[in-house]
Write a protein that holds these residues in place. Structure first.
Motif, PDB file in Angstrom:
ATOM      1  N   ALA A 116      42.090 -33.376   0.361  1.00 49.82           N
ATOM      2  CA  ALA A 116      41.501 -32.614  -0.982  1.00 49.82           C
ATOM      3  C   ALA A 116      42.109 -31.040  -1.093  1.00 49.82           C
ATOM      4  O   ALA A 116      42.177 -30.520  -2.123  1.00 49.82           O
ATOM      5  CB  ALA A 116      39.972 -32.576  -1.172  1.00 49.82           C
ATOM      6  N   ALA A 117      42.345 -30.537   0.124  1.00 53.07           N
ATOM      7  CA  ALA A 117      42.730 -29.193   0.222  1.00 53.07           C
ATOM      8  C   ALA A 117      44.083 -29.187   0.232  1.00 53.07           C
ATOM      9  O   ALA A 117      44.894 -28.031   0.255  1.00 53.07           O
ATOM     10  CB  ALA A 117      42.415 -28.572   1.280  1.00 53.07           C
ATOM     11  N   GLY A 118      45.124 -30.445   0.040  1.00 52.49           N
ATOM     12  CA  GLY A 118      46.437 -30.477   0.168  1.00 52.49           C
ATOM     13  C   GLY A 118      46.950 -30.382   1.662  1.00 52.49           C
ATOM     14  O   GLY A 118      48.354 -30.281   1.636  1.00 52.49           O
ATOM     15  N   ARG A 119      46.251 -30.456   2.418  1.00 52.55           N
ATOM     16  CA  ARG A 119      46.817 -30.437   3.908  1.00 52.55           C
ATOM     17  C   ARG A 119      47.478 -32.003   4.235  1.00 52.55           C
ATOM     18  O   ARG A 119      46.751 -33.221   3.790  1.00 52.55           O
ATOM     19  CB  ARG A 119      45.776 -30.560   4.927  1.00 52.55           C
ATOM     20  N   GLU A 120      48.504 -32.011   4.748  1.00 52.65           N
ATOM     21  CA  GLU A 120      49.316 -33.285   4.779  1.00 52.65           C
ATOM     22  C   GLU A 120      49.199 -33.755   6.374  1.00 52.65           C
ATOM     23  O   GLU A 120      49.302 -32.881   7.526  1.00 52.65           O
ATOM     24  CB  GLU A 120      50.726 -33.156   4.579  1.00 52.65           C
ATOM     25  N   ARG A 121      48.975 -35.153   6.488  1.00 58.69           N
ATOM     26  CA  ARG A 121      49.198 -35.811   8.011  1.00 58.69           C
ATOM     27  C   ARG A 121      49.781 -36.813   7.723  1.00 58.69           C
ATOM     28  O   ARG A 121      49.764 -37.780   7.113  1.00 58.69           O
ATOM     29  CB  ARG A 121      47.537 -35.984   8.492  1.00 58.69           C
ATOM     30  N   ASP A 122      50.995 -36.746   8.914  1.00 57.92           N
ATOM     31  CA  ASP A 122      51.648 -38.061   9.014  1.00 57.92           C
ATOM     32  C   ASP A 122      51.274 -39.254   9.907  1.00 57.92           C
ATOM     33  O   ASP A 122      50.804 -38.790  11.131  1.00 57.92           O
ATOM     34  CB  ASP A 122      53.221 -37.700   9.461  1.00 57.92           C
ATOM     35  N   LEU A 123      50.932 -40.198   9.460  1.00 63.46           N
ATOM     36  CA  LEU A 123      50.394 -41.374  10.187  1.00 63.46           C
ATOM     37  C   LEU A 123      51.236 -42.666  10.437  1.00 63.46           C
ATOM     38  O   LEU A 123      52.140 -42.765   9.349  1.00 63.46           O
ATOM     39  CB  LEU A 123      49.072 -41.673   9.575  1.00 63.46           C
TER      40      LEU A 123
END
Length: 824
Positions: free
Chosen positions: A807-814
């Motif tokens: 929701a805060a725009g933080r990205e995680r590559d999974l």
């Protein structure tokens, strides 16, 4: 259906016809010298014996223009799908389940339309090929081949006739006199000895060598069907009313069944609720009027079962809305049919597909007649959905919008994407991009989405696409909507992202570049697009595209950017540089359209003067093309979605729910009258172009706003209708181009999109807005991506690596697999 039993492009079956075609005037001919036959339906039969039924019996066939295949009286399939005549498709079936030990009969009913209509255009005549109801067939029956040749029996039927079409009528109106059609003609027991032997038709052009087996001119190599089989449930009426036996309202005004039914409806005799069967006694000069409501829009083949003496007339009229005598014919087309009873085994089954909600039957006879109408139904016939895709939230209204979009597209998914099933059934090149996106996000079978691109790849001699393909519009080669081709290019880019650089995609890239280059003469000294001729529709909304156009510039620039991206991926550096150079020049000139005071872009310049009118389309295309600086995007979205300044206006639509003929005439004469405050108000996009508006909203990082914006579509879901209408307040109630909410809810609210060509990587960026719960499943070439969002936590199960955005725009590559991640 199977596509594995036959190899090579050569056929063993011959092209056959009901009689020998006229001879060319010269033995040395280049073709095109034999006029086409008029509308005709031709019956073909071939009987044979089997000692035993084979485990499989692959068969393939095609016809000009359409066929219905029967084996031992059972319908096996219909085709071919719509295509340009030089790209004619064939169908393949396993007919073993329909065969029996002993006597068997294959029967084929072939329709030849004679003149181009909304979904078919004639082939250029080449001797007798391309001029009549031709058939080619072959089947493997164990070690034997059964092929179309002179051993087939044939009869040109007089039972059917077609009425002339007018205005924008799309669907042929058929009349069937069942007295001239034996009910058992498809059965093995039928005596066809009075029929004539089929005629083998060969090429007669120089260099053709009298070839009678495909491939031949003018059809070329026959191509596989390429899409799935159409099917659907049987739909019965939800209510029925009967106005009882009454006098005919004067002499019939015309012979057309729609006109006759309207004449009865104009008499406004009250009807009462009724049920089937409906029984009545008719005398000359009286009639029975039955009204049927199927409860929602349905599309398929109308069927009526009745008992009546031979020669009883059944006039049928199909309607999308209930009857209103004040609505012009253009807004209530003459979709209809006629059935004349044979007196026994009377079941009318329409050969032409129609969309409708309401069905009116007017039954009359020239002699005393006791009738009983036993059944009225529609056999739906549309493209099937596969897989387990779904969308669900904690808001029932939003869930209903997702479902309605799927239903709307389903009712416009046949052998091509169509505008509406109830009027035209044309394959408009621009409209179909919305259908395509709904299929790509909700249907695991992407073949029809792919076919949208293949079918549209049929440019004119100047390299621009027709506005509608396969039919009288393409055949006529006249005016087009140039910007419709730019939406088709967007569809090409969609395929790149969803499927990758497939052979089918690579094959259309030359057309993409030629369409983009078509605009080069209209690039002005500013690098923008000016003074484009033909019909620059953009949208049914009152947008301005004359003079120097921001909207056409931005749509062209979006196409340039998407084409450059594809070229860079496949290694076509030269074309990428060309496209990027034009995009860069357009970006510099585009700044002239910026209105700092309003925070958006205006529509156009005229004679060097910036005009004040601004539309949602201008602001949104500035974003999706990338021509607007990113720092302006959110401000533009604020301006073009502000409900205080949005107005609904159309150059075409009327206030009575239909087309406004005065407005249409004014536009053709170059008159565009503004009745809104062009200095302050912004013209709202109609449902079609809203897909671009919503793309812009999402690109600006405002995907959550779509939850509110799509609620506007709820205005269509009233009075039993569960599909989206063509425009705000007017038009058809089932227009495929209006279905962007379904795509939006999947791609932007649930937030699942491809993040690399071929969906080799995904992006999952939920934007729930006011929603507190989301769940959904989305198809990819590698399997299904499932997402569930609740209580600030997301669960994602993906067959490919993905980037998750919280929701805060933080990205995680999974990596691929199932993950639980914090969202809030």
């Amino acid at each position: 259906m199977t596509t594995t039993a036959f190899t090579g492009i050569g056929w063993h079956g011959h092209w056959i016809a009901p009689e020998a075609p006229p001879q060319p005037q010269s033995e040395i001919t280049f073709g095109g010298d034999i006029p086409p036959h008029a509308f005709s339906r031709v019956q073909y039969r071939r009987s044979f014996d089997l000692d035993e039924v084979p485990a499989s019996a692959p068969a393939r066939l095609t016809a000009d223009s359409r066929y219905v295949l029967f084996v031992n009286g059972a319908e096996v399939g219909r085709g071919p799908i719509r295509s340009q005549p030089r790209r004619l498709r064939y169908d393949e079936y396993d007919i073993a389940p329909f065969l029996a030990q002993g006597r068997n009969t294959i029967s084929v009913l072939v329709t030849y339309y004679g003149h181009a209509n909304a979904f078919w255009q004639p082939a250029p005549a080449s001797g007798g090929l391309g001029t009549d109801a031709l058939l080619v067939f072959e089947a493997k029956l164990g070690s034997e081949l059964l092929v179309s040749d002179t051993s087939w029996k044939v009869h040109r039927s007089e039972a059917w006739k077609a009425f002339e079409q007018a205005d924008i009528d799309g669907v042929p109106v058929e009349s069937l006199d069942a007295r001239l059609l034996p009910s058992d003609w498809t059965d093995s027991s039928f005596d066809d000895t009075s029929w004539v032997d089929a005629t083998v038709v060969a090429t007669s052009h120089i260099g053709g060598f009298a070839r009678s087996q495909p491939p031949t001119d003018p059809y070329g190599a026959l191509l596989e069907r390429g899409i799935g089989a159409l099917a659907g449930p049987i739909v019965s009426a939800t209510s029925l009313s009967d106005s009882s036996t009454r006098d005919r309202p004067g002499e019939w005004s015309t012979d057309h069944p729609s006109d006759r039914v309207r004449q009865v409806l104009d008499a406004a005799v009250p009807a009462v609720p009724s049920t089937l069967p409906v029984n009545a006694k008719l005398t000359p000069g009286t009639l029975q009027h039955i009204s049927v409501d199927f409860g929602r829009i349905t599309a398929g083949f109308v069927e009526v079962e009745l008992d009546a003496p031979a020669g009883t007339f059944v006039e049928l009229h199909y309607r999308e809305y209930s009857f209103d005598s004040g609505v012009a014919l253009m807004s209530a087309p003459r979709t209809s049919g006629r059935y004349i009873t044979r007196g026994t085994d009377d079941t009318y089954s329409a050969l032409e597909l129609n969309g409708l909600r309401y069905l009116h039957l007017v039954i009359h006879a020239e002699a005393e007649a006791e009738i009983a109408v036993r059944a009225i139904r529609v056999r739906e016939f549309s493209y099937p959905w596969q897989g387990e895709a779904f969308f669900r939230s904690n808001d029932d209204e939003i869930n209903a919008l997702y479902t309605a979009g799927r239903r709307t597209v389903a009712m416009n998914s046949f052998d091509a994407f169509t505008d509406c099933p109830t009027r035209e059934q044309r394959a408009w090149v621009g409209d179909g991009v919305v259908h395509q996106m709904v299929h790509l996000t909700t249907n695991a079978d992407w073949r029809l989405a792919r076919n949208y691109i293949t079918l549209g790849d049929s440019p004119r001699a100047d390299h621009m696409l027709p506005m509608s393909v396969v039919g009288e519009i393409e055949a006529g080669g006249a005016t087009t909507i140039p910007d419709w081709s730019l939406h088709w290019i967007h569809g090409v880019h969609n395929l790149m992202m969803f499927e990758g650089a497939t052979d089918e995609l690579l094959a259309v890239l030359p057309t993409v570049e030629k369409v983009l280059r078509w605009y080069e003469p209209y690039v002005d000294e500013h690098g923008t697009i000016s003074d484009v001729p033909e019909w620059n529709l953009v949208d049914w909304a009152s947008v301005f595209s004359t003079g120097r156009s921001s909207i056409l510039t931005a749509l062209w620039a979006r196409g340039l950017a998407e084409y450059a991206e594809i070229c860079e991926i496949i290694g076509n550096a030269a074309s990428a540089r060309w496209a990027r150079a034009h995009w860069t020049a357009a970006q510099k000139g585009f700044e002239d359209f910026w209105d700092e005071a309003r925070g958006t872009y205006v529509d156009h310049f005229v004679d060097g003067e910036r005009m004040p009118a601004a539309s949602q389309a201008a602001g949104a295309t500035a974003i999706v093309s990338g021509l607007a600086p990113r720092e302006r995007w959110s401000r533009v979205i604020d301006t073009i979605t502000n409900p205080e300044t949005l107005v609904v206006r159309s150059w075409i639509g009327g206030n009575d729910g239909g087309y406004d003929m005065q407005k249409m005439g004014d536009q053709a004469r170059g008159i565009q009258t503004t009745d809104w405050d062009v200095d302050r108000e912004v013209v709202l996009a109609e449902p079609f172009f809203s897909y671009v508006i919503h793309d812009a909203v999402a690109e600006a990082g405002r995907g959550g706003d779509l939850v509110t914006l799509v609620r506007r579509w709820s205005q269509f879901l009233v009075d039993g209708y569960d599909t989206f209408g063509e425009c705000w307040g007017w038009g058809t109630p089932v227009h495929g181009w209006s279905s962007t909410p379904t795509r939006d809810l999947v791609s932007y609210v649930l937030g699942v999109r491809p993040d690399a060509p071929g969906y080799t990587r995904a992006r999952v960026a939920p934007a729930p807005g006011p929603l507190t719960e989301l769940a959904g499943s989305v198809p990819t070439p590698h399997g299904t991506i499932s997402v569930a969002l609740r209580d600030g936590e997301a669960t994602v199960d993906s067959p490919v690596p993905f980037t998750f955005v919280d929701a805060a725009g933080r990205e995680r590559d999974l990596e691929a697999g199932e993950h639980r991640v914090a969202f809030a």
